[in-house]
Design a protein around this motif. Structure first.
Motif, PDB file in Angstrom:
ATOM      1  N   THR A   3       0.848  -1.180   0.000  1.00 56.84           N
ATOM      2  CA  THR A   3       0.000   0.000   0.000  1.00 56.84           C
ATOM      3  C   THR A   3       0.889   1.237   0.000  1.00 56.84           C
ATOM      4  O   THR A   3       1.908   1.261   0.700  1.00 56.84           O
ATOM      5  CB  THR A   3      -0.896   0.000   1.263  1.00 56.84           C
ATOM      6  N   PRO A   4       0.542   2.287  -0.765  1.00 54.22           N
ATOM      7  CA  PRO A   4       1.352   3.516  -0.740  1.00 54.22           C
ATOM      8  C   PRO A   4       1.482   4.049   0.680  1.00 54.22           C
ATOM      9  O   PRO A   4       0.594   3.837   1.520  1.00 54.22           O
ATOM     10  CB  PRO A   4       0.563   4.487  -1.626  1.00 54.22           C
ATOM     11  N   PRO A   5       2.569   4.763   0.970  1.00 50.74           N
ATOM     12  CA  PRO A   5       2.771   5.299   2.324  1.00 50.74           C
ATOM     13  C   PRO A   5       1.591   6.169   2.749  1.00 50.74           C
ATOM     14  O   PRO A   5       1.123   7.009   1.994  1.00 50.74           O
ATOM     15  CB  PRO A   5       4.044   6.137   2.209  1.00 50.74           C
ATOM     16  N   GLN A   6       1.121   5.943   3.960  1.00 51.52           N
ATOM     17  CA  GLN A   6       0.017   6.715   4.515  1.00 51.52           C
ATOM     18  C   GLN A   6       0.573   7.971   5.189  1.00 51.52           C
ATOM     19  O   GLN A   6       1.738   8.021   5.571  1.00 51.52           O
ATOM     20  CB  GLN A   6      -0.751   5.868   5.545  1.00 51.52           C
ATOM     21  N   THR A   7      -0.273   8.966   5.342  1.00 52.07           N
ATOM     22  CA  THR A   7       0.129  10.190   6.026  1.00 52.07           C
ATOM     23  C   THR A   7       0.643   9.852   7.420  1.00 52.07           C
ATOM     24  O   THR A   7      -0.005   9.114   8.160  1.00 52.07           O
ATOM     25  CB  THR A   7      -1.066  11.165   6.124  1.00 52.07           C
ATOM     26  N   GLY A   8       1.803  10.366   7.762  1.00 52.99           N
ATOM     27  CA  GLY A   8       2.373  10.131   9.087  1.00 52.99           C
ATOM     28  C   GLY A   8       2.984   8.756   9.273  1.00 52.99           C
ATOM     29  O   GLY A   8       3.201   8.332  10.407  1.00 52.99           O
ATOM     30  N   CYS A   9       3.276   8.047   8.179  1.00 55.31           N
ATOM     31  CA  CYS A   9       3.832   6.698   8.330  1.00 55.31           C
ATOM     32  C   CYS A   9       5.212   6.760   8.980  1.00 55.31           C
ATOM     33  O   CYS A   9       5.939   7.739   8.865  1.00 55.31           O
ATOM     34  CB  CYS A   9       3.882   5.967   6.998  1.00 55.31           C
ATOM     35  N   GLU A  10       5.543   5.699   9.689  1.00 53.52           N
ATOM     36  CA  GLU A  10       6.835   5.586  10.380  1.00 53.52           C
ATOM     37  C   GLU A  10       7.960   5.498   9.353  1.00 53.52           C
ATOM     38  O   GLU A  10       7.872   4.739   8.390  1.00 53.52           O
ATOM     39  CB  GLU A  10       6.830   4.322  11.244  1.00 53.52           C
ATOM     40  N   ARG A  11       8.998   6.275   9.541  1.00 55.04           N
ATOM     41  CA  ARG A  11      10.172   6.211   8.662  1.00 55.04           C
ATOM     42  C   ARG A  11      11.151   5.183   9.233  1.00 55.04           C
ATOM     43  O   ARG A  11      11.633   5.338  10.352  1.00 55.04           O
ATOM     44  CB  ARG A  11      10.833   7.572   8.545  1.00 55.04           C
ATOM     45  N   LEU A  12      11.385   4.154   8.467  1.00 57.69           N
ATOM     46  CA  LEU A  12      12.294   3.100   8.911  1.00 57.69           C
ATOM     47  C   LEU A  12      13.738   3.470   8.624  1.00 57.69           C
ATOM     48  O   LEU A  12      14.019   4.228   7.691  1.00 57.69           O
ATOM     49  CB  LEU A  12      11.959   1.789   8.202  1.00 57.69           C
ATOM     50  N   VAL A  13      14.630   2.931   9.405  1.00 57.12           N
ATOM     51  CA  VAL A  13      16.066   3.095   9.162  1.00 57.12           C
ATOM     52  C   VAL A  13      16.494   1.928   8.281  1.00 57.12           C
ATOM     53  O   VAL A  13      16.379   0.766   8.680  1.00 57.12           O
ATOM     54  CB  VAL A  13      16.856   3.100  10.487  1.00 57.12           C
ATOM     55  N   TRP A  14      16.958   2.245   7.081  1.00 56.77           N
ATOM     56  CA  TRP A  14      17.417   1.223   6.144  1.00 56.77           C
ATOM     57  C   TRP A  14      18.939   1.223   6.145  1.00 56.77           C
ATOM     58  O   TRP A  14      19.568   2.229   5.880  1.00 56.77           O
ATOM     59  CB  TRP A  14      16.865   1.501   4.744  1.00 56.77           C
ATOM     60  N   ARG A  15      19.509   0.076   6.437  1.00 57.12           N
ATOM     61  CA  ARG A  15      20.955  -0.068   6.596  1.00 57.12           C
ATOM     62  C   ARG A  15      21.560  -0.869   5.451  1.00 57.12           C
ATOM     63  O   ARG A  15      20.873  -1.660   4.813  1.00 57.12           O
ATOM     64  CB  ARG A  15      21.249  -0.794   7.911  1.00 57.12           C
ATOM     65  N   ARG A  16      22.849  -0.704   5.281  1.00 51.46           N
ATOM     66  CA  ARG A  16      23.551  -1.542   4.302  1.00 51.46           C
ATOM     67  C   ARG A  16      23.495  -2.988   4.779  1.00 51.46           C
ATOM     68  O   ARG A  16      23.606  -3.243   5.976  1.00 51.46           O
ATOM     69  CB  ARG A  16      25.005  -1.113   4.189  1.00 51.46           C
ATOM     70  N   PRO A  17      23.346  -3.931   3.857  1.00 53.80           N
ATOM     71  CA  PRO A  17      23.327  -5.343   4.263  1.00 53.80           C
ATOM     72  C   PRO A  17      24.655  -5.745   4.906  1.00 53.80           C
ATOM     73  O   PRO A  17      25.708  -5.227   4.551  1.00 53.80           O
ATOM     74  CB  PRO A  17      23.129  -6.100   2.946  1.00 53.80           C
ATOM     75  N   THR A  18      24.543  -6.655   5.847  1.00 54.64           N
ATOM     76  CA  THR A  18      25.744  -7.173   6.510  1.00 54.64           C
ATOM     77  C   THR A  18      25.888  -8.651   6.188  1.00 54.64           C
ATOM     78  O   THR A  18      24.906  -9.341   5.954  1.00 54.64           O
ATOM     79  CB  THR A  18      25.635  -7.012   8.041  1.00 54.64           C
ATOM     80  N   ALA A  19      27.102  -9.115   6.199  1.00 49.01           N
ATOM     81  CA  ALA A  19      27.365 -10.545   5.978  1.00 49.01           C
ATOM     82  C   ALA A  19      27.296 -11.231   7.336  1.00 49.01           C
ATOM     83  O   ALA A  19      28.250 -11.847   7.796  1.00 49.01           O
ATOM     84  CB  ALA A  19      28.711 -10.733   5.312  1.00 49.01           C
ATOM     85  N   ARG A  20      26.151 -11.136   7.965  1.00 49.50           N
ATOM     86  CA  ARG A  20      25.973 -11.604   9.334  1.00 49.50           C
ATOM     87  C   ARG A  20      25.718 -13.106   9.417  1.00 49.50           C
ATOM     88  O   ARG A  20      25.833 -13.698  10.474  1.00 49.50           O
ATOM     89  CB  ARG A  20      24.786 -10.830   9.910  1.00 49.50           C
ATOM     90  N   CYS A  21      25.320 -13.712   8.309  1.00 46.23           N
ATOM     91  CA  CYS A  21      24.992 -15.137   8.333  1.00 46.23           C
ATOM     92  C   CYS A  21      25.398 -15.786   7.015  1.00 46.23           C
ATOM     93  O   CYS A  21      25.626 -15.102   6.027  1.00 46.23           O
ATOM     94  CB  CYS A  21      23.500 -15.323   8.575  1.00 46.23           C
ATOM     95  N   THR A  22      25.459 -17.107   7.027  1.00 42.93           N
ATOM     96  CA  THR A  22      25.785 -17.827   5.795  1.00 42.93           C
ATOM     97  C   THR A  22      24.531 -18.328   5.094  1.00 42.93           C
ATOM     98  O   THR A  22      24.566 -18.588   3.901  1.00 42.93           O
ATOM     99  CB  THR A  22      26.717 -19.026   6.086  1.00 42.93           C
ATOM    100  N   HIS A  23      23.440 -18.470   5.831  1.00 42.91           N
ATOM    101  CA  HIS A  23      22.185 -18.957   5.255  1.00 42.91           C
ATOM    102  C   HIS A  23      21.027 -18.096   5.758  1.00 42.91           C
ATOM    103  O   HIS A  23      20.989 -17.731   6.932  1.00 42.91           O
ATOM    104  CB  HIS A  23      21.918 -20.412   5.663  1.00 42.91           C
ATOM    105  N   LEU A  24      20.098 -17.795   4.861  1.00 46.75           N
ATOM    106  CA  LEU A  24      18.873 -17.139   5.298  1.00 46.75           C
ATOM    107  C   LEU A  24      17.729 -17.637   4.435  1.00 46.75           C
ATOM    108  O   LEU A  24      17.936 -18.166   3.354  1.00 46.75           O
ATOM    109  CB  LEU A  24      18.984 -15.611   5.262  1.00 46.75           C
ATOM    110  N   ARG A  25      16.544 -17.474   4.952  1.00 48.95           N
ATOM    111  CA  ARG A  25      15.340 -17.918   4.242  1.00 48.95           C
ATOM    112  C   ARG A  25      14.434 -16.714   4.023  1.00 48.95           C
ATOM    113  O   ARG A  25      14.187 -15.952   4.937  1.00 48.95           O
ATOM    114  CB  ARG A  25      14.612 -18.973   5.066  1.00 48.95           C
TER     115      ARG A  25
END
Length: 108
Positions: free
Chosen positions: A26-48
């Motif tokens: 859904t398009p952003p609603q008025t007053g929607c929470e702004r998330l912090v988007w970070r660079r990906p990390t090589a924190r794991c070897t496997h993810l789903r």
């Protein structure tokens, strides 16, 4: 599961038939929470990837799980290439709530 366009064998400008479509955000609603988007990390070897939004959009979100934690990955297709970012890694309940808010346009 992030592709760089339409599924293999389908021209990029072709309309995708219903089976290829997923959830649209859904398009952003008025007053929607702004998330912090970070660079990906090589924190794991496997993810789903547990869930993802529709590949027909230039911005695709994936709900990813690894090592008992969950995060959201955002991939934006740009003329200059892909831009990939992710949220902080969260316990499942908090991440699922965030995923629902993102889909409803309450967070972006």
């Amino acid at each position: 599961m992030v592709s760089h366009g339409a599924p293999r064998g389908i021209p990029k400008d072709a309309q995708l038939p219903a089976p290829f479509h997923g959830v649209h955000v859904t398009p952003p609603q008025t007053g929607c929470e702004r998330l912090v988007w970070r660079r990906p990390t090589a924190r794991c070897t496997h993810l789903r990837v547990r869930r993802h939004t529709c590949e027909c959009q230039p911005e695709v979100y994936e709900l990813c799980v690894s090592g008992g934690l969950v995060f959201i990955r955002r991939t934006v297709r740009k003329p200059t290439g892909l831009s990939v970012r992710e949220t902080e890694w969260l316990p499942t309940a908090r991440a699922m709530e965030l995923w629902q808010r993102l889909l409803a346009g309450q967070a972006r």
